[in-house]
Design a protein around this motif. Structure first.
Motif, PDB file in Angstrom:
ATOM      1  N   HIS A 199       0.788  -1.224   0.000  1.00 36.07           N
ATOM      2  CA  HIS A 199       0.000   0.000   0.000  1.00 36.07           C
ATOM      3  C   HIS A 199       0.824   1.281   0.000  1.00 36.07           C
ATOM      4  CE1 HIS A 199      -3.642  -2.244   0.396  1.00 36.07           C
ATOM      5  NE2 HIS A 199      -3.315  -2.736   1.563  1.00 36.07           N
ATOM      6  N   TRP A 200       2.062   1.259   0.499  1.00 37.79           N
ATOM      7  CA  TRP A 200       2.808   2.488   0.690  1.00 37.79           C
ATOM      8  C   TRP A 200       4.215   2.381   0.104  1.00 37.79           C
ATOM      9  CZ3 TRP A 200       0.170   6.518   2.782  1.00 37.79           C
ATOM     10  CH2 TRP A 200      -0.984   6.218   3.485  1.00 37.79           C
ATOM     11  N   ARG A 201       4.764   3.543  -0.255  1.00 39.49           N
ATOM     12  CA  ARG A 201       6.171   3.596  -0.644  1.00 39.49           C
ATOM     13  C   ARG A 201       6.789   4.831   0.003  1.00 39.49           C
ATOM     14  NH1 ARG A 201       7.953   7.062  -4.801  1.00 39.49           N
ATOM     15  NH2 ARG A 201       6.303   8.321  -5.755  1.00 39.49           N
ATOM     16  N   LEU A 202       8.077   4.733   0.325  1.00 36.56           N
ATOM     17  CA  LEU A 202       8.784   5.856   0.916  1.00 36.56           C
ATOM     18  C   LEU A 202       9.044   6.896  -0.161  1.00 36.56           C
ATOM     19  CD1 LEU A 202      10.213   7.047   3.397  1.00 36.56           C
ATOM     20  CD2 LEU A 202      12.286   5.863   2.661  1.00 36.56           C
ATOM     21  N   LEU A 203       8.535   8.104   0.049  1.00 40.36           N
ATOM     22  CA  LEU A 203       8.654   9.170  -0.941  1.00 40.36           C
ATOM     23  C   LEU A 203       9.914   9.999  -0.718  1.00 40.36           C
ATOM     24  CD1 LEU A 203       7.073  10.426  -3.334  1.00 40.36           C
ATOM     25  CD2 LEU A 203       6.058  12.002  -1.676  1.00 40.36           C
ATOM     26  N   GLN A 204      10.145  10.388   0.543  1.00 36.49           N
ATOM     27  CA  GLN A 204      11.325  11.181   0.858  1.00 36.49           C
ATOM     28  C   GLN A 204      11.511  11.228   2.364  1.00 36.49           C
ATOM     29  OE1 GLN A 204      10.725  15.638   0.717  1.00 36.49           O
ATOM     30  NE2 GLN A 204       8.973  15.029  -0.569  1.00 36.49           N
ATOM     31  N   CYS A 205      12.668  11.701   2.792  1.00 37.20           N
ATOM     32  CA  CYS A 205      12.933  11.979   4.198  1.00 37.20           C
ATOM     33  C   CYS A 205      13.126  13.484   4.338  1.00 37.20           C
ATOM     34  CB  CYS A 205      14.167  11.230   4.688  1.00 37.20           C
ATOM     35  SG  CYS A 205      13.977   9.439   4.714  1.00 37.20           S
ATOM     36  N   GLN A 206      12.456  14.063   5.338  1.00 38.94           N
ATOM     37  CA  GLN A 206      12.461  15.521   5.460  1.00 38.94           C
ATOM     38  C   GLN A 206      12.288  15.891   6.920  1.00 38.94           C
ATOM     39  OE1 GLN A 206      10.056  17.953   2.606  1.00 38.94           O
ATOM     40  NE2 GLN A 206       8.996  18.687   4.430  1.00 38.94           N
ATOM     41  N   ASN A 207      13.138  16.788   7.413  1.00 44.77           N
ATOM     42  CA  ASN A 207      13.063  17.258   8.801  1.00 44.77           C
ATOM     43  C   ASN A 207      13.049  16.110   9.814  1.00 44.77           C
ATOM     44  OD1 ASN A 207      12.996  19.918   7.942  1.00 44.77           O
ATOM     45  ND2 ASN A 207      10.757  20.007   7.914  1.00 44.77           N
ATOM     46  N   GLY A 208      13.802  15.057   9.504  1.00 45.35           N
ATOM     47  CA  GLY A 208      13.837  13.924  10.413  1.00 45.35           C
ATOM     48  C   GLY A 208      12.615  13.044  10.340  1.00 45.35           C
ATOM     49  N   LEU A 209      11.771  13.228   9.342  1.00 44.11           N
ATOM     50  CA  LEU A 209      10.550  12.439   9.170  1.00 44.11           C
ATOM     51  C   LEU A 209      10.679  11.581   7.913  1.00 44.11           C
ATOM     52  CD1 LEU A 209       7.866  15.228   9.745  1.00 44.11           C
ATOM     53  CD2 LEU A 209       8.893  13.735  11.469  1.00 44.11           C
ATOM     54  N   ARG A 210      10.015  10.446   7.938  1.00 46.48           N
ATOM     55  CA  ARG A 210       9.847   9.652   6.723  1.00 46.48           C
ATOM     56  C   ARG A 210       8.482   9.987   6.126  1.00 46.48           C
ATOM     57  NH1 ARG A 210      10.175   3.665   8.341  1.00 46.48           N
ATOM     58  NH2 ARG A 210       9.247   4.478  10.255  1.00 46.48           N
ATOM     59  N   ILE A 211       8.450  10.354   4.871  1.00 46.68           N
ATOM     60  CA  ILE A 211       7.213  10.715   4.182  1.00 46.68           C
ATOM     61  C   ILE A 211       6.843   9.575   3.239  1.00 46.68           C
ATOM     62  CG2 ILE A 211       6.016  12.435   2.795  1.00 46.68           C
ATOM     63  CD1 ILE A 211       7.054  13.551   5.411  1.00 46.68           C
TER      64      ILE A 211
END
Length: 715
Positions: A199-211
């Motif tokens: 259902h999901w894929r990792l789009l990017q990492c930003q500000n210490g978060l996984r999006i």
């Protein structure tokens, strides 16, 4: 005084009809058989103000957060299902204290249920005789007021359907993404169950978060609506502290949510559901792009593992129309999932997931693709804001309290419940007949529902012999052509408004060794055959549908077969019932199913379990329904009618405010759902294991318009 299990000061929640109202603090005492409260801490031989006898028929109902004389309190109501007019309602200023009381009271109730005859063959249930009209008294969905003592709370809005928290199901219009199930998961951590490869894929990492971005395309949504995206991060704070901040709409929100401009309360529906107005602060070319605002329903619950779920979805409301100078955006699904992690260096830690699927509307969405992406990331960055806010804040000594929000409408408006909202609530309750599966009445097995691939292999090897034992050679097959229901049977994958038998291997049940290693195995072959499904509607609740002439239960009786009927009742201005008929040639004497059929109601309530699943549906619906096993007899009122050759179980979803809350989140998308349900009797002893399904069903894309009015006249 006998042994005291728990005691302490609590708010005596209620509104007296004379004089002014005050906050009444009372000293509550829980003993092995009695819950009582006193004006002050009791001395020897002091008589309590009020007592309630605790036995296996009692329920402790979580009513959630309510405004009580200007303060926000967490409310519990304890009552006997056979004497609902006699109840004790209590409240606490913080959630932790209320949850302790709830766990202690539920422990006493469970102790009484376990002390009953272990085989459950004390036969006191209703016996149907021909000519009898209705084997059931009115439930709370019909006359809620009759179940409250005079000094208990008054429902100031009798026309608005109450929603209870069975731990916790959202209204049907809101999809609960936090309960997503995916057997392809490779991560054992329960907090990461939402990260399915499917259902999901990792789009990017930003500000210490996984999006993350959702991969599934949703056909019924407009192109302007974004795919669901979520941010995942770790915050050094307790779940309760984070929950308090997420629920707030006051000045402190500016310190961690950069997309927040203003928020207010439109309507408090119940302790777990509210309608909110929210203005967004989006910094994307603000000179040429109009600001956005939202009107949405917010639902929350606390799970048994200490995690919190906050869900929201857009909703129209007569007191929250379009505002001048703002474009009204539409949230298809969204919310927070706050889960506890192990402490590190002595500091508490929690994982926070924030999901949004939104259509920002307006010309900017259609012409500038980066507009919606930029705004989504800005909203998701609130998780990083929470992390930094707690990292720089030392004031955590006070117990967390949920602040009372400013009401958007005048006080007089709250007494005028809109007919539009009434109709919406009625539809809401038709939609999620299965969503009343809340964690607070689950059998605490959720951690074993999904495991790593390696664990799956291990479980399979250890349970292979018992699993093979389930695949017994069937005897003579039952001729399904004898039975007819008004809901169509269709085996095709993309069929609509129909049902089919769900594969038992889609569900995991307790294995032979569950008492020792907590393992589960695929359920395998069903004990009974699902032969027909009826989809009914009427102006009143439909009880004892098995008495209807020509129904599958009556046909089976004429053929010498035994039937178990499950009647899922959904209240509203139009009442709906979905009825499932499971048939077998004969009950095996001494089997768990036979003891359930011929046992007393206390035994049945303590064992009747349902496992739900949503193979197809939006993110928020999959989360609201979930996949955690639920003991229905403890979650909602179940009425058992024992006929000559059948047992009917009427499941009154309207008897629980939380269950109604779950229903309200799904109503707008009911025709887009595919729902699986498995019914079984919970096995608690080694000689009852492994568990076996009574049966399982899949209902696909149900249309409310296809329901018919049944003829229940015995003549």
């Amino acid at each position: 005084m006998s042994k005291v299990i728990y005691e302490g000061w609590m708010v005596r929640y209620g509104r007296r009809k004379i004089g002014r109202s005050f906050i009444h603090m009372r000293y509550f005492v829980l003993e092995p058989r009695v819950l009582a409260y006193y004006k002050k801490k009791p001395q020897d031989n002091q008589v309590p103000i009020k007592t309630l006898l605790i036995d296996g028929n009692c329920r402790v109902e979580d009513r959630g957060l309510k405004t009580h004389h200007g303060l926000m309190v967490y409310v519990l109501s304890v009552y006997n299902q056979k004497e609902k007019y006699h109840r004790i309602t209590m409240a606490a200023f913080n959630i932790q204290e209320a949850l302790i009381w709830k766990e202690k009271i539920q422990f006493v109730i469970d102790q009484h249920q376990e002390s009953q005859v272990p085989n459950g063959n004390k036969y006191v249930s209703f016996e149907y005789k021909s000519g009898m009209d209705n084997g059931r008294a009115a439930s709370s969905s019909d006359h809620e007021s009759q179940f409250s003592a005079q000094e208990d709370e008054d429902d100031s809005n009798p026309n608005l359907l109450r929603r209870t928290t069975i731990g916790n199901g959202p209204p049907d219009s809101v999809f609960d993404w936090t309960r997503e199930i995916d057997l392809e998961l490779t991560n054992q951590n329960a907090n990461n169950q939402a990260f399915s490869r499917k259902h999901w894929r990792l789009l990017q990492c930003q500000n210490g978060l996984r999006i993350f971005e959702e991969l599934l395309e949703v056909e019924y949504l407009p192109r302007s609506c974004s795919r669901a995206m979520k941010a995942v991060g770790v915050v050094e704070a307790t779940c309760e502290e984070i929950f308090e901040q997420v629920m707030s709409m006051d000045g402190t929100r500016f310190e961690w949510d950069c997309s927040f401009q203003y928020g207010s309360l439109v309507e408090e529906v119940d302790g777990h559901t509210a309608i909110l107005y929210h203005r967004l602060q989006l910094d994307w070319f603000s000179t040429v792009v109009w600001p956005r605002d939202l009107c949405y329903v917010r639902y929350w619950r606390r799970n048994d593992d200490g995690s919190y779920v906050v869900l929201f979805r857009s909703r129209d409301h007569e007191n929250c129309g379009p505002q001048p100078g703002y474009v009204r955006a539409h949230v298809e699904s969204g919310g927070f999932n706050i889960s506890p992690l192990k402490p590190r260096n002595g500091r508490p830690r929690s994982q926070v997931q924030h999901l949004i699927q939104i259509d920002l509307k307006g010309w900017g969405v259609g012409y500038i693709s980066s507009f919606q992406q930029h705004c989504l990331l800005q909203m998701l960055n609130s998780v990083a804001g929470l992390r930094e806010w707690f990292a720089q804040t030392d004031e955590r000594g006070a117990p967390p309290r949920i602040p009372v929000m400013v009401n958007m409408a005048s006080a007089s408006v709250s007494s005028k419940k809109s007919l539009k909202l009434q109709d919406s609530s009625d539809q809401i309750n038709t939609a999620g007949r299965n969503s009343a599966m809340l964690d607070e009445y689950s059998d605490d097995d959720e951690e074993f529902q999904i495991a790593e691939d390696e664990q799956e292999v291990g479980w399979f090897l250890r349970g292979i012999s018992q699993y093979e034992a389930l695949e017994e050679e069937p005897g003579d097959k039952i001729d399904l052509s004898w039975f007819v229901g008004n809901l169509r049977y269709d085996e095709r994958e993309k069929a609509r408004d129909c049902w089919k038998v769900s594969d038992g291997n889609n569900f995991r049940v307790r294995s032979k060794n569950f008492c020792f290693d907590k393992t589960k195995i695929p359920a395998g072959k069903h004990l009974m055959d699902l032969v027909a499904v009826d989809w009914f509607k009427d102006t009143k609740r439909m009880d004892h549908v098995a008495r209807r002439q020509g129904c599958a239960a009556q046909v089976a009786s004429e053929k010498g077969l035994f039937t178990v009927v499950f009647n899922l009742q959904v209240p509203g201005s139009t009442h709906y019932s979905m009825v499932f008929y499971f048939v077998t040639k004969a009950l095996v004497p001494g089997s768990l199913l036979q003891r359930f059929v011929d046992g007393d109601d206390e035994f049945r309530n303590s064992r009747f379990k349902l496992i739900p699943s949503v193979p197809k549906g939006s993110w928020i619906v999959r989360q609201s329904v979930g996949s955690t096993p639920c003991l229905l007899g403890k979650a909602v009122d179940c009425n058992y009618i024992r006929g000559p050759k059948y047992l009917e179980v009427d499941v009154d979803i309207g008897s629980s405010t939380v269950a109604n809350g779950v229903l309200g989140l799904v109503v707008g998308v009911i025709t887009t759902l595919v729902v699986d349900m498995a019914f079984l009797v919970q096995a608690n002893a080694t000689d009852e294991l492994p568990e076996r399904l009574i049966g399982a069903v899949r209902v696909s894309h149900i249309e409310l318009s296809s329901a018919i009015v049944p003829n229940l006249d015995p003549s």
